[in-house]
Design an enzyme around this catalytic site. Sequence first.
Site, PDB file in Angstrom:
ATOM      1  N   SER A 171       0.833  -1.191   0.000  1.00  0.00           N
ATOM      2  CA  SER A 171       0.000   0.000   0.000  1.00  0.00           C
ATOM      3  C   SER A 171       0.878   1.256   0.000  1.00  0.00           C
ATOM      4  O   SER A 171       2.076   1.176   0.277  1.00  0.00           O
ATOM      5  CB  SER A 171      -0.918   0.024   1.213  1.00  0.00           C
ATOM      6  N   LYS A 172       0.253   2.378  -0.296  1.00  0.00           N
ATOM      7  CA  LYS A 172       0.997   3.643  -0.299  1.00  0.00           C
ATOM      8  C   LYS A 172       1.380   4.062   1.106  1.00  0.00           C
ATOM      9  O   LYS A 172       2.273   4.893   1.282  1.00  0.00           O
ATOM     10  CB  LYS A 172       0.179   4.725  -0.989  1.00  0.00           C
ATOM     11  N   ARG A 173       0.725   3.515   2.126  1.00  0.00           N
ATOM     12  CA  ARG A 173       1.018   3.888   3.500  1.00  0.00           C
ATOM     13  C   ARG A 173       2.088   3.000   4.147  1.00  0.00           C
ATOM     14  O   ARG A 173       2.535   3.261   5.240  1.00  0.00           O
ATOM     15  CB  ARG A 173      -0.252   3.818   4.332  1.00  0.00           C
ATOM     16  N   LYS A 174       2.439   1.919   3.469  1.00  0.00           N
ATOM     17  CA  LYS A 174       3.397   0.978   4.054  1.00  0.00           C
ATOM     18  C   LYS A 174       4.589   0.832   3.106  1.00  0.00           C
ATOM     19  O   LYS A 174       4.403   0.529   1.939  1.00  0.00           O
ATOM     20  CB  LYS A 174       2.707  -0.365   4.259  1.00  0.00           C
TER      21      LYS A 174
END
Length: 175
Positions: A171-174
């Site tokens: 994901s873009k957050r990880k």
Amino acid sequence: KQSERLEIYKEYAEKLIDKGDAYYCFLSKEEIDAMRKKAQEEKRTFIFRSPYRDTPINESRERIAKGDKYVIRQKLPDNYVVVFDDPVQGTMSFNTNDIDETVLLKSDGFPTYHLAVVVDDHLMEVSHVFRGVEWLPSVPKHVLLYKSFDFTMPVIAHLPVILDPDGGKLSKRKG
């Protein structure tokens, strides 16, 4: 930024109210939790339908004028089958009797993903959307919103989840 577009989302949510495709809901989190618990105790699937879904608009607006907290929820037609053609997953159908009436505009004035993505994709003239397969349950809600607004629906494809080297969802957050 969504925070700079709150009036736009409110305007579109109000359009849905005026068309009868959304409603003001005054239930508290505790009341909804109690409804969910009762369904669990009765060993039945909890599909959210608010007792406020058919409240006349003028009555709801009177409550709002008095300061009652509310959200705006999507009002789904009863027992309606939504058919959706996904270029990756194929043709799927969903019965609205099996779908929760989701919040579109929260009590703080912020939209949920469901309202924001449909409005933003339309206003930004998005023609193709690629999402993870985990968003498939949202398809009927979005199809009905596009229909309610009389928007041209983009091609929406749902792709398998891509995993990172550790086996978690990329994901873009990880990472």
